[in-house]
Design an enzyme around this catalytic site. Structure first.
Site, PDB file in Angstrom:
ATOM      1  N   ASN A   1       0.857  -1.190   0.000  1.00 18.71           N
ATOM      2  CA  ASN A   1       0.000   0.000   0.000  1.00 18.71           C
ATOM      3  C   ASN A   1       0.892   1.238   0.000  1.00 18.71           C
ATOM      4  OD1 ASN A   1      -1.821   2.049   0.526  1.00 18.71           O
ATOM      5  ND2 ASN A   1      -2.211   1.431   2.651  1.00 18.71           N
TER       6      ASN A   1
ATOM      7  N   HIS B   1      -9.375   1.217   5.006  1.00 15.26           N
ATOM      8  CA  HIS B   1      -8.082   1.415   5.672  1.00 15.26           C
ATOM      9  C   HIS B   1      -8.275   2.367   6.856  1.00 15.26           C
ATOM     10  CE1 HIS B   1      -3.978   2.656   6.456  1.00 15.26           C
ATOM     11  NE2 HIS B   1      -3.620   1.525   5.884  1.00 15.26           N
TER      12      HIS B   1
HETATM   13  P1  PGA Z   1       2.999   0.370   7.577  1.00 11.67           P
HETATM   14  O1  PGA Z   1       1.511   0.556   6.957  1.00 11.67           O
HETATM   15  O2  PGA Z   1       3.544  -0.915   7.003  1.00 11.67           O
HETATM   16  O3  PGA Z   1       3.757   1.579   7.118  1.00 11.67           O
HETATM   17  O4  PGA Z   1       2.844   0.290   9.045  1.00 11.67           O
HETATM   18  C1  PGA Z   1       0.639  -0.524   6.805  1.00 11.67           C
HETATM   19  C2  PGA Z   1      -0.641  -0.043   6.170  1.00 11.67           C
HETATM   20  O5  PGA Z   1      -1.058   1.091   6.438  1.00 11.67           O
HETATM   21  O6  PGA Z   1      -1.272  -0.781   5.388  1.00 11.67           O
END
Ligand code: PGA
Length: 252
Positions: free
Chosen positions: A9, A95
């Site tokens: 993502n 999300h």
């Molecule tokens: P992060 O984000 O790996 O930077 O903690 C995960 C996400 O928001 O899907």
């Protein structure tokens, strides 16, 4: 058998030029990977170029959001049909950043999942508790309610197509990941909730962990029985780190 999914993502990062450079690097590093479903979620502006660049490869492309209506007076929004036309196969729904900053609710998540499924997009549905909720011992309760509301009114066969991502809000972008034991426990509970709704069909649902996943901690998550992969934010922005996470997820 559930095929492992590693999803990146990108959030609001990368221009089209940067996205294309990245994908060429990633392609060369993961071209032999056939046992992991690799999905990259760039911003809307880079979707078309990314779909073209990954055509006939083992990398799929998804969007980070959609609107549930087909078309109409919804300034700034993008429909499932538009995403399909561009070549997307997946879409992230619910999300925590969208829940936190953009008013996403369990109700809008449910509508978006229905729209995505109707148009053949695989929803990656995000659920997870905040730090105060965890400290009050409410994790299972919160996550269970989010899952139930997300799939409300959806046929069992369609529920089976979902990917769910358990992302504790306090672990996103903070460098503080959940322990693999904790993540396994919450994810096993999510699977039980889905089974109570969709019966044996829920066995095929991939449930991912997300929140500060890095090359050096993916191994711990992937070895857990119910964790079928990861939704990766920060570490997915670097093709070397992301390809390392993919490589270390193989062979489950
Ligand atoms: P992060 O984000 O790996 O930077 O903690 C995960 C996400 O928001 O899907």
């Amino acid at each position: 058998m559930r095929k492992t999914v590693i999803a990146g993502n990108w959030k609001m990062n990368k221009t089209i030029k940067q996205a294309v450079e990245y994908i060429e690097e990633l392609k060369s590093r993961v071209s032999d990977v056939d046992d992991v479903e690799i999905v990259v979620f760039p911003p809307f502006t880079a979707l078309l170029e990314m779909c073209i660049a990954t055509d006939k490869t083992n990398i799929s492309i998804g969007a980070q959001n959609l609107h549930w209506e087909k078309s109409g007076a919804f300034t700034g929004e993008i429909s499932a049909e538009m995403l399909r036309e561009v070549g997307c196969g997946y879409v992230i729904i619910g999300h925590s950043e969208r829940r936190q900053y953009f008013g996403e609710t369990d109700e809008s998540v449910n509508k978006k999942i229905k729209a995505a499924l109707k148009h053949g997009l695989i929803p990656v549905v995000c659920v997870g508790e905040t730090l105060p909720q965890r400290e009050e011992g409410l994790t299972e309760q919160i996550v269970e309610a989010q899952v139930k509301r997300a799939v409300d009114g959806i046929a069992q066969d369609d529920i089976a197509k979902l990917i769910v991502a358990y992302e504790p809000v306090w672990a996103i972008g903070t460098g503080k990941n959940a322990s693999s034991d904790d993540a396994q426990q919450v994810i096993a509970n999510i699977r039980d909730v889905l089974k109570s709704i969709a019966g044996d069909k829920a066995d095929s649902i991939r449930i991912l962990y997300g929140g500060s996943v890095k090359p050096d901690n993916i191994g711990g998550f992937i070895k857990e029985q119910d964790i079928d992969g990861a939704l990766v934010g920060g570490a997915s922005l670097n093709p070397l780190d992301f390809s390392e996470i993919i490589t270390r997820s193989r062979g489950k």
